[in-house]
Design a protein around this motif. Structure first.
Motif, PDB file in Angstrom:
ATOM      1  N   TYR A  37       0.838  -1.199   0.000  1.00  0.00           N
ATOM      2  CA  TYR A  37       0.000   0.000   0.000  1.00  0.00           C
ATOM      3  C   TYR A  37       0.874   1.250   0.000  1.00  0.00           C
ATOM      4  CZ  TYR A  37      -3.698  -3.255   1.270  1.00  0.00           C
ATOM      5  OH  TYR A  37      -4.584  -4.303   1.267  1.00  0.00           O
ATOM      6  N   ASP A  38       0.408   2.277  -0.676  1.00  0.00           N
ATOM      7  CA  ASP A  38       1.134   3.547  -0.621  1.00  0.00           C
ATOM      8  C   ASP A  38       0.341   4.612   0.126  1.00  0.00           C
ATOM      9  OD1 ASP A  38      -0.763   3.666  -2.636  1.00  0.00           O
ATOM     10  OD2 ASP A  38       0.474   4.810  -4.025  1.00  0.00           O
ATOM     11  N   CYS A  39      -0.788   4.203   0.743  1.00  0.00           N
ATOM     12  CA  CYS A  39      -1.596   5.146   1.516  1.00  0.00           C
ATOM     13  C   CYS A  39      -2.468   4.373   2.496  1.00  0.00           C
ATOM     14  CB  CYS A  39      -2.469   5.985   0.579  1.00  0.00           C
ATOM     15  SG  CYS A  39      -3.655   7.067   1.412  1.00  0.00           S
ATOM     16  N   ILE A  40      -2.641   4.933   3.691  1.00  0.00           N
ATOM     17  CA  ILE A  40      -3.604   4.420   4.671  1.00  0.00           C
ATOM     18  C   ILE A  40      -4.568   5.554   5.003  1.00  0.00           C
ATOM     19  CG2 ILE A  40      -3.925   3.678   7.056  1.00  0.00           C
ATOM     20  CD1 ILE A  40      -1.419   2.042   6.859  1.00  0.00           C
ATOM     21  N   ALA A  41      -5.866   5.232   5.038  1.00  0.00           N
ATOM     22  CA  ALA A  41      -6.896   6.200   5.426  1.00  0.00           C
ATOM     23  C   ALA A  41      -7.639   5.644   6.640  1.00  0.00           C
ATOM     24  CB  ALA A  41      -7.866   6.436   4.268  1.00  0.00           C
ATOM     25  N   VAL A  42      -7.888   6.499   7.634  1.00  0.00           N
ATOM     26  CA  VAL A  42      -8.532   6.031   8.863  1.00  0.00           C
ATOM     27  C   VAL A  42      -9.747   6.890   9.206  1.00  0.00           C
ATOM     28  CG1 VAL A  42      -6.422   5.035   9.827  1.00  0.00           C
ATOM     29  CG2 VAL A  42      -6.984   7.423  10.332  1.00  0.00           C
ATOM     30  N   GLU A  43     -10.656   6.278   9.945  1.00  0.00           N
ATOM     31  CA  GLU A  43     -11.907   6.909  10.332  1.00  0.00           C
ATOM     32  C   GLU A  43     -11.709   7.746  11.608  1.00  0.00           C
ATOM     33  OE1 GLU A  43     -15.924   4.688  10.250  1.00  0.00           O
ATOM     34  OE2 GLU A  43     -15.426   4.904  12.374  1.00  0.00           O
ATOM     35  N   LEU A  44     -10.948   8.807  11.446  1.00  0.00           N
ATOM     36  CA  LEU A  44     -10.775   9.825  12.487  1.00  0.00           C
ATOM     37  C   LEU A  44     -10.678  11.172  11.782  1.00  0.00           C
ATOM     38  CD1 LEU A  44      -8.126   8.331  14.988  1.00  0.00           C
ATOM     39  CD2 LEU A  44     -10.522   8.844  15.492  1.00  0.00           C
ATOM     40  N   PRO A  45     -11.137  12.252  12.418  1.00  0.00           N
ATOM     41  CA  PRO A  45     -11.015  13.575  11.790  1.00  0.00           C
ATOM     42  C   PRO A  45      -9.603  14.135  11.922  1.00  0.00           C
ATOM     43  CG  PRO A  45     -12.106  13.782  13.911  1.00  0.00           C
ATOM     44  CD  PRO A  45     -11.927  12.306  13.674  1.00  0.00           C
ATOM     45  N   LEU A  46      -9.237  14.951  10.968  1.00  0.00           N
ATOM     46  CA  LEU A  46      -7.903  15.552  10.958  1.00  0.00           C
ATOM     47  C   LEU A  46      -7.660  16.398  12.200  1.00  0.00           C
ATOM     48  CD1 LEU A  46      -5.270  16.011   9.370  1.00  0.00           C
ATOM     49  CD2 LEU A  46      -6.426  17.892   8.176  1.00  0.00           C
ATOM     50  N   SER A  47      -8.712  16.908  12.793  1.00  0.00           N
ATOM     51  CA  SER A  47      -8.585  17.814  13.942  1.00  0.00           C
ATOM     52  C   SER A  47      -7.971  17.154  15.175  1.00  0.00           C
ATOM     53  CB  SER A  47      -9.955  18.395  14.307  1.00  0.00           C
ATOM     54  OG  SER A  47     -10.860  17.361  14.643  1.00  0.00           O
ATOM     55  N   VAL A  48      -7.973  15.828  15.235  1.00  0.00           N
ATOM     56  CA  VAL A  48      -7.389  15.137  16.393  1.00  0.00           C
ATOM     57  C   VAL A  48      -6.036  14.522  16.071  1.00  0.00           C
ATOM     58  CG1 VAL A  48      -9.696  14.636  17.281  1.00  0.00           C
ATOM     59  CG2 VAL A  48      -8.499  12.897  15.932  1.00  0.00           C
ATOM     60  N   ALA A  49      -5.570  14.658  14.833  1.00  0.00           N
ATOM     61  CA  ALA A  49      -4.360  13.975  14.381  1.00  0.00           C
ATOM     62  C   ALA A  49      -3.120  14.249  15.234  1.00  0.00           C
ATOM     63  CB  ALA A  49      -4.083  14.310  12.919  1.00  0.00           C
ATOM     64  N   PRO A  50      -2.802  15.507  15.602  1.00  0.00           N
ATOM     65  CA  PRO A  50      -1.564  15.737  16.354  1.00  0.00           C
ATOM     66  C   PRO A  50      -1.509  14.969  17.676  1.00  0.00           C
ATOM     67  CG  PRO A  50      -2.412  17.803  15.492  1.00  0.00           C
ATOM     68  CD  PRO A  50      -3.483  16.778  15.262  1.00  0.00           C
ATOM     69  N   PHE A  51      -2.627  14.921  18.391  1.00  0.00           N
ATOM     70  CA  PHE A  51      -2.638  14.238  19.682  1.00  0.00           C
ATOM     71  C   PHE A  51      -2.651  12.722  19.514  1.00  0.00           C
ATOM     72  CE2 PHE A  51      -4.247  18.440  20.805  1.00  0.00           C
ATOM     73  CZ  PHE A  51      -3.539  18.708  21.975  1.00  0.00           C
ATOM     74  N   VAL A  52      -3.386  12.223  18.528  1.00  0.00           N
ATOM     75  CA  VAL A  52      -3.416  10.778  18.286  1.00  0.00           C
ATOM     76  C   VAL A  52      -2.042  10.293  17.836  1.00  0.00           C
ATOM     77  CG1 VAL A  52      -4.393   8.942  16.868  1.00  0.00           C
ATOM     78  CG2 VAL A  52      -5.883  10.716  17.792  1.00  0.00           C
ATOM     79  N   ASN A  53      -1.403  11.033  16.950  1.00  0.00           N
ATOM     80  CA  ASN A  53      -0.057  10.657  16.509  1.00  0.00           C
ATOM     81  C   ASN A  53       0.917  10.622  17.684  1.00  0.00           C
ATOM     82  OD1 ASN A  53      -0.812  10.419  13.836  1.00  0.00           O
ATOM     83  ND2 ASN A  53      -0.225  12.507  13.306  1.00  0.00           N
ATOM     84  N   GLN A  54       0.791  11.591  18.575  1.00  0.00           N
ATOM     85  CA  GLN A  54       1.660  11.624  19.757  1.00  0.00           C
ATOM     86  C   GLN A  54       1.399  10.408  20.643  1.00  0.00           C
ATOM     87  OE1 GLN A  54       1.336  15.263  22.013  1.00  0.00           O
ATOM     88  NE2 GLN A  54       2.641  14.522  23.677  1.00  0.00           N
ATOM     89  N   GLY A  55       0.122  10.048  20.789  1.00  0.00           N
ATOM     90  CA  GLY A  55      -0.223   8.873  21.587  1.00  0.00           C
ATOM     91  C   GLY A  55       0.304   7.590  20.972  1.00  0.00           C
ATOM     92  N   LEU A  99      -0.472   8.960   5.256  1.00  0.00           N
ATOM     93  CA  LEU A  99      -1.583   8.686   6.170  1.00  0.00           C
ATOM     94  C   LEU A  99      -2.595   9.816   6.079  1.00  0.00           C
ATOM     95  CD1 LEU A  99      -2.901   7.171   8.612  1.00  0.00           C
ATOM     96  CD2 LEU A  99      -1.428   8.575  10.089  1.00  0.00           C
ATOM     97  N   TRP A 100      -3.876   9.452   5.954  1.00  0.00           N
ATOM     98  CA  TRP A 100      -4.940  10.448   5.873  1.00  0.00           C
ATOM     99  C   TRP A 100      -5.997  10.164   6.939  1.00  0.00           C
ATOM    100  CZ3 TRP A 100      -5.516  14.600   2.397  1.00  0.00           C
ATOM    101  CH2 TRP A 100      -4.506  14.698   1.431  1.00  0.00           C
ATOM    102  N   TYR A 101      -6.316  11.212   7.706  1.00  0.00           N
ATOM    103  CA  TYR A 101      -7.457  11.186   8.629  1.00  0.00           C
ATOM    104  C   TYR A 101      -8.647  11.735   7.835  1.00  0.00           C
ATOM    105  CZ  TYR A 101      -4.378  10.576  12.723  1.00  0.00           C
ATOM    106  OH  TYR A 101      -3.486  10.100  13.656  1.00  0.00           O
ATOM    107  N   ILE A 102      -9.664  10.908   7.567  1.00  0.00           N
ATOM    108  CA  ILE A 102     -10.668  11.324   6.585  1.00  0.00           C
ATOM    109  C   ILE A 102     -12.090  11.452   7.140  1.00  0.00           C
ATOM    110  CG2 ILE A 102      -9.309  10.291   4.714  1.00  0.00           C
ATOM    111  CD1 ILE A 102     -11.493   8.095   4.570  1.00  0.00           C
ATOM    112  N   ASP A 103     -12.277  11.279   8.430  1.00  0.00           N
ATOM    113  CA  ASP A 103     -13.631  11.416   8.980  1.00  0.00           C
ATOM    114  C   ASP A 103     -14.036  12.888   9.042  1.00  0.00           C
ATOM    115  OD1 ASP A 103     -16.067  10.776  10.056  1.00  0.00           O
ATOM    116  OD2 ASP A 103     -15.266   9.713  11.796  1.00  0.00           O
ATOM    117  N   ALA A 104     -15.338  13.138   9.045  1.00  0.00           N
ATOM    118  CA  ALA A 104     -15.839  14.511   9.179  1.00  0.00           C
ATOM    119  C   ALA A 104     -15.659  14.993  10.608  1.00  0.00           C
ATOM    120  CB  ALA A 104     -17.312  14.568   8.786  1.00  0.00           C
ATOM    121  N   ASP A 105     -15.377  16.259  10.768  1.00  0.00           N
ATOM    122  CA  ASP A 105     -15.244  16.861  12.098  1.00  0.00           C
ATOM    123  C   ASP A 105     -16.621  17.370  12.511  1.00  0.00           C
ATOM    124  OD1 ASP A 105     -14.248  17.840  14.413  1.00  0.00           O
ATOM    125  OD2 ASP A 105     -12.902  19.314  13.515  1.00  0.00           O
ATOM    126  N   VAL A 106     -17.300  16.619  13.373  1.00  0.00           N
ATOM    127  CA  VAL A 106     -18.682  16.949  13.733  1.00  0.00           C
ATOM    128  C   VAL A 106     -18.758  17.455  15.164  1.00  0.00           C
ATOM    129  CG1 VAL A 106     -19.652  15.307  12.097  1.00  0.00           C
ATOM    130  CG2 VAL A 106     -19.157  14.564  14.431  1.00  0.00           C
TER     131      VAL A 106
END
Length: 218
Positions: A37-55, A99-106
């Motif tokens: 694979y040359d890409c992974i997409a996950v069901e999380l919004p981009l707005s949480v990416a910095p903290f999730v990546n740190q975790g 890596l792409w965080y592709i969920d909607a920020d609701v």
């Protein structure tokens, strides 16, 4: 026999998951290592990416990202290796692909409760056969407006990504895949919008309480 129910378009493989269950994290790892694979997409919004990546960088130590919505409700995102989405991000970081965080920020995030059969037969049959069985029940559940919003956003994002990458691994919730596939096929236009990063706290989790966060034995 495989019938393609876990395929989206020509170049996307999906791993529909019950969140927090380790068998689906194992499926992510198995599928990722079995293909290129040359890409992974996950069901999380981009707005949480910095903290999730740190975790994820803290693993194997377990963390939990907590932020507060405008309503005052706290939203919790557990970060542990038994979660399929976290496993996907962890593998992505190791292999250094996009890596792409592709969920909607609701706002006013609604927890979706779906009662499904024991997932452990996946070890003896396959994820696709398990999904085909449970999807009969999932289709009987009426979608909420928020669920439709999220699935539309993810379908549009995947449609855009499918034109940029050769092969994508997409990890999502079990009850979202069909809606995402339908929206992907509509080929709706992608409209980029600014992302406001969530303000919250990434907590360490006391080892003696990990069981309560994961929902199953570590």
């Amino acid at each position: 026999m495989p019938n393609g129910s876990l395929k989206i378009g020509r170049n996307i493989d999906a791993i529909p998951s019950i969140h927090g269950r380790s068998v689906f994290a194992q499926e992510v790892r198995r599928k990722f290592l079995a293909d290129r694979y040359d890409c992974i997409a996950v069901e999380l919004p981009l707005s949480v990416a910095p903290f999730v990546n740190q975790g994820v960088d803290r693993l194997p130590y377990v963390s939990c990202f907590v932020y507060q919505e405008n309503s005052g409700k706290n939203i919790y995102i557990p970060i542990h290796p038994a979660e399929s989405i976290i496993q996907a991000i962890r593998l992505d970081k190791k292999e250094k692909i996009d890596l792409w965080y592709i969920d909607a920020d609701v706002e006013d995030f609604q927890t979706e409760t779906v009662v499904l059969p024991d997932e452990y037969p996946i070890h003896k049959i396959s994820l696709e056969e398990y999904y085909d069985c449970v999807n009969v029940a999932i289709k009987q559940i009426e979608e909420t407006p928020q669920q439709k919003q999220r699935e539309t956003h993810m379908g549009v994002m995947l449609s855009e990504l499918s034109r940029k990458y050769k092969k994508i691994l997409y990890v999502c919730g079990m009850n979202h895949l069909e809606g995402v596939k339908k929206n992907f096929e509509l080929n709706l236009p992608y409209l980029e919008s600014p992302t406001e990063i969530k303000t919250g706290i990434l907590y360490n989790v006391e080892p003696s309480t990990v069981y309560f966060l994961q929902g199953e034995l570590p």
